[in-house]
Design a protein around this motif. Structure first.
Motif, mmCIF file in Angstrom:
data_model
loop_
_atom_site.group_PDB
_atom_site.id
_atom_site.type_symbol
_atom_site.label_atom_id
_atom_site.label_comp_id
_atom_site.label_asym_id
_atom_site.label_seq_id
_atom_site.Cartn_x
_atom_site.Cartn_y
_atom_site.Cartn_z
ATOM 1 N N UNK A 1 -9.839 -7.871 -3.038
ATOM 2 C CA UNK A 1 -9.656 -7.088 -1.816
ATOM 3 C C UNK A 1 -9.527 -7.958 -0.567
ATOM 4 N N UNK A 2 -9.755 -9.255 -0.702
ATOM 5 C CA UNK A 2 -9.776 -10.109 0.491
ATOM 6 C C UNK A 2 -11.084 -9.936 1.252
ATOM 7 N N UNK A 3 -12.072 -9.346 0.606
ATOM 8 C CA UNK A 3 -13.416 -9.207 1.203
ATOM 9 C C UNK A 3 -14.048 -10.602 1.266
ATOM 10 N N UNK B 1 -8.237 -6.620 2.843
ATOM 11 C CA UNK B 1 -9.281 -6.885 3.835
ATOM 12 C C UNK B 1 -9.191 -8.274 4.454
ATOM 13 N N UNK B 2 -8.170 -9.020 4.114
ATOM 14 C CA UNK B 2 -7.957 -10.316 4.775
ATOM 15 C C UNK B 2 -7.221 -10.044 6.078
ATOM 16 N N UNK B 3 -7.302 -10.959 7.044
ATOM 17 C CA UNK B 3 -6.531 -10.701 8.269
ATOM 18 C C UNK B 3 -5.031 -10.594 7.955
ATOM 19 N N UNK B 4 -4.350 -9.818 8.766
ATOM 20 C CA UNK B 4 -2.930 -9.550 8.507
ATOM 21 C C UNK B 4 -2.111 -10.831 8.724
ATOM 22 N N UNK B 5 -1.267 -11.142 7.751
ATOM 23 C CA UNK B 5 -0.495 -12.388 7.825
ATOM 24 C C UNK B 5 0.303 -12.445 9.124
ATOM 25 N N UNK C 1 0.229 -14.552 -5.779
ATOM 26 C CA UNK C 1 0.414 -14.187 -4.378
ATOM 27 C C UNK C 1 0.014 -12.742 -4.140
ATOM 28 N N UNK C 2 -0.014 -12.391 -2.865
ATOM 29 C CA UNK C 2 -0.566 -11.115 -2.455
ATOM 30 C C UNK C 2 -0.115 -9.910 -3.242
ATOM 31 N N UNK C 3 1.145 -9.835 -3.555
ATOM 32 C CA UNK C 3 1.660 -8.607 -4.138
ATOM 33 C C UNK C 3 0.986 -8.264 -5.462
ATOM 34 N N UNK C 4 0.371 -9.253 -6.106
ATOM 35 C CA UNK C 4 -0.338 -8.988 -7.345
ATOM 36 C C UNK C 4 -1.361 -7.879 -7.219
ATOM 37 N N UNK C 5 -2.068 -7.894 -6.113
ATOM 38 C CA UNK C 5 -3.206 -6.991 -5.992
ATOM 39 C C UNK C 5 -3.120 -6.147 -4.735
ATOM 40 N N UNK C 6 -1.915 -6.033 -4.257
ATOM 41 C CA UNK C 6 -1.761 -5.429 -2.950
ATOM 42 C C UNK C 6 -2.121 -3.952 -2.923
ATOM 43 N N UNK C 7 -2.000 -3.324 -4.075
ATOM 44 C CA UNK C 7 -2.133 -1.879 -4.125
ATOM 45 C C UNK C 7 -3.452 -1.390 -3.549
ATOM 46 N N UNK C 8 -3.416 -0.304 -2.900
ATOM 47 C CA UNK C 8 -4.557 0.088 -2.128
ATOM 48 C C UNK C 8 -4.486 1.581 -1.822
ATOM 49 N N UNK C 9 -5.611 2.163 -1.473
ATOM 50 C CA UNK C 9 -5.572 3.549 -1.024
ATOM 51 C C UNK C 9 -4.823 3.578 0.306
ATOM 52 N N UNK C 10 -3.816 4.399 0.410
ATOM 53 C CA UNK C 10 -2.928 4.297 1.564
ATOM 54 C C UNK C 10 -3.473 4.975 2.818
ATOM 55 N N UNK C 11 -4.175 6.052 2.678
ATOM 56 C CA UNK C 11 -4.604 6.801 3.852
ATOM 57 C C UNK C 11 -6.073 7.173 3.742
ATOM 58 N N UNK D 1 -14.849 -6.819 9.351
ATOM 59 C CA UNK D 1 -14.679 -5.697 8.435
ATOM 60 C C UNK D 1 -13.647 -4.729 8.977
ATOM 61 N N UNK D 2 -12.664 -5.280 9.707
ATOM 62 C CA UNK D 2 -11.678 -4.418 10.354
ATOM 63 C C UNK D 2 -10.825 -3.665 9.349
ATOM 64 N N UNK D 3 -10.633 -4.236 8.179
ATOM 65 C CA UNK D 3 -9.831 -3.561 7.153
ATOM 66 C C UNK D 3 -10.369 -2.177 6.878
ATOM 67 N N UNK D 4 -11.656 -2.090 6.726
ATOM 68 C CA UNK D 4 -12.248 -0.780 6.462
ATOM 69 C C UNK D 4 -12.156 0.121 7.676
ATOM 70 N N UNK D 5 -12.370 -0.494 8.848
ATOM 71 C CA UNK D 5 -12.378 0.340 10.046
ATOM 72 C C UNK D 5 -11.046 1.055 10.178
ATOM 73 N N UNK D 6 -9.979 0.270 10.055
ATOM 74 C CA UNK D 6 -8.660 0.841 10.301
ATOM 75 C C UNK D 6 -8.283 1.842 9.219
ATOM 76 N N UNK D 7 -8.621 1.518 7.993
ATOM 77 C CA UNK D 7 -8.033 2.300 6.918
ATOM 78 C C UNK D 7 -8.895 3.437 6.397
ATOM 79 N N UNK D 8 -10.170 3.173 6.281
ATOM 80 C CA UNK D 8 -10.961 4.123 5.505
ATOM 81 C C UNK D 8 -12.006 4.888 6.284
ATOM 82 N N UNK D 9 -12.223 4.509 7.504
ATOM 83 C CA UNK D 9 -13.355 5.089 8.195
ATOM 84 C C UNK D 9 -12.901 6.033 9.274
ATOM 85 N N UNK D 10 -13.647 7.108 9.431
ATOM 86 C CA UNK D 10 -13.313 8.019 10.515
ATOM 87 C C UNK D 10 -14.129 7.690 11.749
#
Ligand SMILES: CC(C)[C@H](C(=O)O)[C@@H](O)C(=O)O
Ligand code: SF4
Length: 771
Positions: A122-124, A255-259, A492-502, A740-749
């Protein structure tokens, strides 16, 4: 001091919240949580009315207890997990993550998997971070240049409450491996070979940096397998300096910083500085020429019991040292092996490809290449492939690996720890022999009486095909040039890129989680009501001492896996040394030979162990809990494994390392004579019944202070709230990518950073705080 620093020194220094001259409080960037070692920690928080300080830096999953059978009809944990204790432990975690507002990948989520697989995926896990988990193989994450180590449940509670840990600097150790690996040799062989060389206590008290041209050539997967097993070498952690291969792996991880973002650029700048300064001092240095590494397998019941596949089972008669000879004899008896048997003539019953050491996509690809178009041997009763995470499983299926394995006769399973330790339905039957890609071959590890041979994925695959331990290089069709081992297989990233989208997607995936109704108002989720917060003071302990003439006593032996399914801290005394205390194939009939079944040792308060490295292996705090519940408060031994050593103090117990073997022998002789001894912590002395001082002993001042006063160190740390806040402010400025911005942006209300508890708890139950 030269001012030159190792990689470990640098990461350690960058996380010091404060150092009061007695101990160091380190900030923890990443906390991974699983169902086995967390229930008592959450219960402790609840009892003390504390919250989780950094939900954004905490990630939870279920892995140890989960069945690896098909999840096609999965609805929720309660209906899916049949075994009652496993179900309760998983349900308790789900209650806790709801109650404490944590991010969780459950069984209905593709991102679920072994905790040490999903963190990197997850890049955690990021370079230069401190990573902890109530699990010894947290060392895996060191492959990214993180300082990652396993902790006990009391420390899990400490991190949840304060996001810090109280620690002591370890020594620096270097293992340098140079040159290209030979065909058929993998990083798993390299680490097995290294452990064979240094022994399971070789890295005790150290953080190992793996370096050299061989290490640099490895993919992240290969590096993780090596750092994973640092713990089997006795080390607190293993680390590898991050480089382009690391950065490439992290690209596009959720969860890694955006390239290419400013955060990514800043992170890369910081990460590039994370390497040992030329000339920096190492306390221990080990050099390995890669030419000396053969495909390696274990023959005995300790990860140091390894031999090249072309070798033979060792002969106890070749060893002069009586203790060593006895150890080998015992291991051979358990393993059902004759001395001098060529390793390649050992027939196997089962194959297990999985575990946090070797269940990543590259491992599965390598094993699939070996079995493609072949069938497992007729004598192989069962061969399993267990991907490390749901995402790896999907990826492998997209590549057709599942087909290859299934056609060869392997079972294709769902993600989890599976047969690595058999806390779930995947176990060996007594005397069954398994070719396994896992990391521990302790007695009973994969099932009571089961026999484990550790090896690489390609070697396990080859064993499945021939039905014997097999030299991969001799296998029909082995192509030495297929995957040049010195060429990194960069994922490379695309191997594990899949993620919950919304958010909706995430909510759907977690909607099967109960809402906390199982939580009891008092005492948490059915726990003992106990907590790490405070214990009876330890000053002087007088009583019978029980002698135990064993070396490398692992925590699986102190308390086996089936007792880890409790959500309580108490009542474990009955399971102490389970395999040695009770006769096999009986209804827990006591073995009269075992010391703790004899008078007066049933009432022993102290244990004297004559061999080194007591408490090695897993981080399970159940080991000290079981000893304490039996009545043992003090253990004297030549040396201890680091995590166990820590865990005992957290429970008001005193481990005393004594390196003078003659002192150990004297205490063992008194014990054999059924004499009492007195352990005087105040004066740091061990005395005879008559008051004669047998030996002085060392103990860290801070630990002594806590023991003597029965102090709760969470309360103590919370008194330094201002320093933690100051560190966090600085951290946000300098390392903004760690929030932990990855979670903030994507998964948290809502906001993820909850306010820290403002009112520090008293450090001693009902007592005055004086530290
Ligand atoms: C359950 C856990 C405490 C344990 C560990 O710490 O290693 C487990 O993962 C293991 O491999 O034995
Ligand atoms: S060693 Fe085995 S049981 Fe422990 S975390 Fe890894 S896979 Fe799970």
């Amino acid at each position: 001091m030269s001012g030159l620093r190792t990689l470990y020194d640098k990461v350690f220094d960058d996380h010091v919240v404060f150092n009061d001259g007695k101990s160091t409080t380190l900030y923890i960037d990443r906390h991974l949580v699983h169902e086995v070692t967390s229930p008592q920690a959450f219960e402790g928080l609840r009892n003390a009315n504390r919250s989780v300080r950094r939900p954004d830096c905490t990630l939870a999953t279920v892995d140890h207890n989960v069945p690896t059978s098909s999840r096609k009809s999965y609805k929720n944990v309660s209906s899916f997990i049949e075994e009652e204790d496993s179900r309760l432990q998983c349900a308790t975690l789900e209650d806790n993550i709801k109650a404490f507002n944590l991010t969780y990948f459950g069984l209905g989520d593709d991102r679920q998997g072994i905790v040490h697989v999903i963190g990197p995926e997850q890049g955690f896990t990021l370079p230069g971070t401190t990573v902890v988990c109530g699990d010894s193989h947290t060392s895996t994450h060191g492959a990214f240049g993180a300082l990652a180590f396993g902790i006990g449940t009391s420390e899990v509670e400490h991190v949840l409450a304060t996001q810090t840990i109280i620690t002591k600097k370890s020594k620096n150790m270097k293992i340098q491996i140079d040159g290209p690996l030979q065909p058929g040799v993998t990083s798993k062989d390299a680490i097995l070979h290294a452990i064979g060389k240094i022994g399971t206590a070789g890295g005790t008290g150290c953080v190992i940096e793996f370096c050299g041209s061989t290490v640099r050539s490895w993919s992240m997967e290969a590096r993780m397998s090596v750092c994973n097993m640092s713990i089997e070498g006795g080390a607190r952690a293993g680390m590898i300096a991050p480089d382009e291969i690391t950065f490439e792996y992290l690209k596009n991880k959720p969860l890694a910083p955006k390239v290419d973002s400013p955060e990514w650029e800043a992170a890369i700048r910081y990460w590039k500085g994370l390497k040992t300064d030329p000339g920096a001092h190492f306390d221990i240095e080990v050099y390995i020429d890669s030419k000396d590494i053969a495909p390696t397998v274990s023959w005995g019941t300790s990860p140091q019991d390894v031999v090249a596949i072309s070798g033979k089972v060792p002969d106890p008669n070749d060893y002069e040292d009586a203790a060593k000879r006895a150890g080998i004899e015992r291991a051979l008896e358990y393993m059902g092996l004759e001395a001098n048997t060529p390793m390649e003539e050992i027939q196997i019953d089962k194959v297990f490809i999985g575990s946090c050491t070797n269940s990543r996509i590259e491992d599965l690809r390598a094993a699939a290449r070996i079995v493609k178009g072949k069938k497992i041997a007729a004598n192989v009763k069962r061969a399993m492939v267990v991907p490390g995470s749901g995402l790896i499983k999907k990826k492998a299926e997209a590549e057709g690996l599942d087909q290859i394995f299934s056609e060869a006769g392997f079972e294709w399973r769902e993600a989890g720890c599976s047969m690595c330790l058999g806390m779930n339905p995947d176990i060996l039957s007594p005397k069954e022999r398994c070719a396994s890609t896992s990391n521990r071959n302790f007695e009973g590890r994969q099932g009571a009486g089961g026999r484990t041979h550790l090896m690489s994925p390609v070697m396990a695959a080859a064993a499945g095909i021939t039905g014997y331990l097999t030299d991969i290089r001799k296998l029909d069709g082995f192509d030495a040039s297929a995957a040049p081992p010195d060429k990194p297989q960069v994922s490379v990233g695309s191997d594990h890129e899949q993620d919950a989208a919304t958010n909706q997607d995430y909510d759907d995936k977690t909607s099967d989680i109960p809402t906390g109704e199982n939580l009891h108002a008092e005492g948490g989720s059915g726990g003992s009501g106990g907590s790490a917060a405070g214990f009876a003071p330890f000053t002087v302990l007088k009583g019978v001492v029980a002698p135990l003439a064993r070396a490398n006593v692992d925590t699986d032996a102190i308390i086996p896996k089936q007792y880890l399914k409790t959500i309580k801290r108490t009542g474990l005394g009955v399971a102490l040394f389970d395999q040695w205390r009770y006769l096999p194939n009986t209804n827990r009939e006591e073995n009269p030979e075992f010391v703790l079944n004899q008078e007066p040792y049933r009432n022993a308060k102290t244990l004297v162990v004559t061999g080194p490295n007591f408490g090695c292996g897993s981080s399970r705090e159940h080991a000290p809990w079981a000893l304490l519940d039996f009545g043992i408060k003090c253990i004297i031994a030549p040396s201890f494994a680091d995590i166990f050593f820590n865990n005992t103090f957290k429970n008001g117990m005193l481990p005393i390392p004594i390196d003078d073997q003659s002192v150990i022998e004297r205490i063992a002789a008194l014990a054999a004579d059924k004499k009492e001894i007195e352990v005087d912590l105040i004066n740091q002395e061990i005395k005879t019944e008559d008051g004669e001082v047998i030996s002085k002993f060392e103990v860290e001042e801070f630990r002594k202070h806590c023991l003597v006063n029965g102090l709760d160190d969470i309360g103590l740390t919370m008194q330094h709230e201002d320093k933690i806040v100051r560190y966090e402010t600085k951290r946000s400025e300098i390392y903004p990518w760690l929030e932990g911005t990855g979670y903030m942006a994507k998964y948290r209300k809502g906001p993820v950073k909850v306010e820290a508890v403002k009112v520090p708890q008293a450090g001693r139950r009902g007592g005055k705080l004086d530290w």
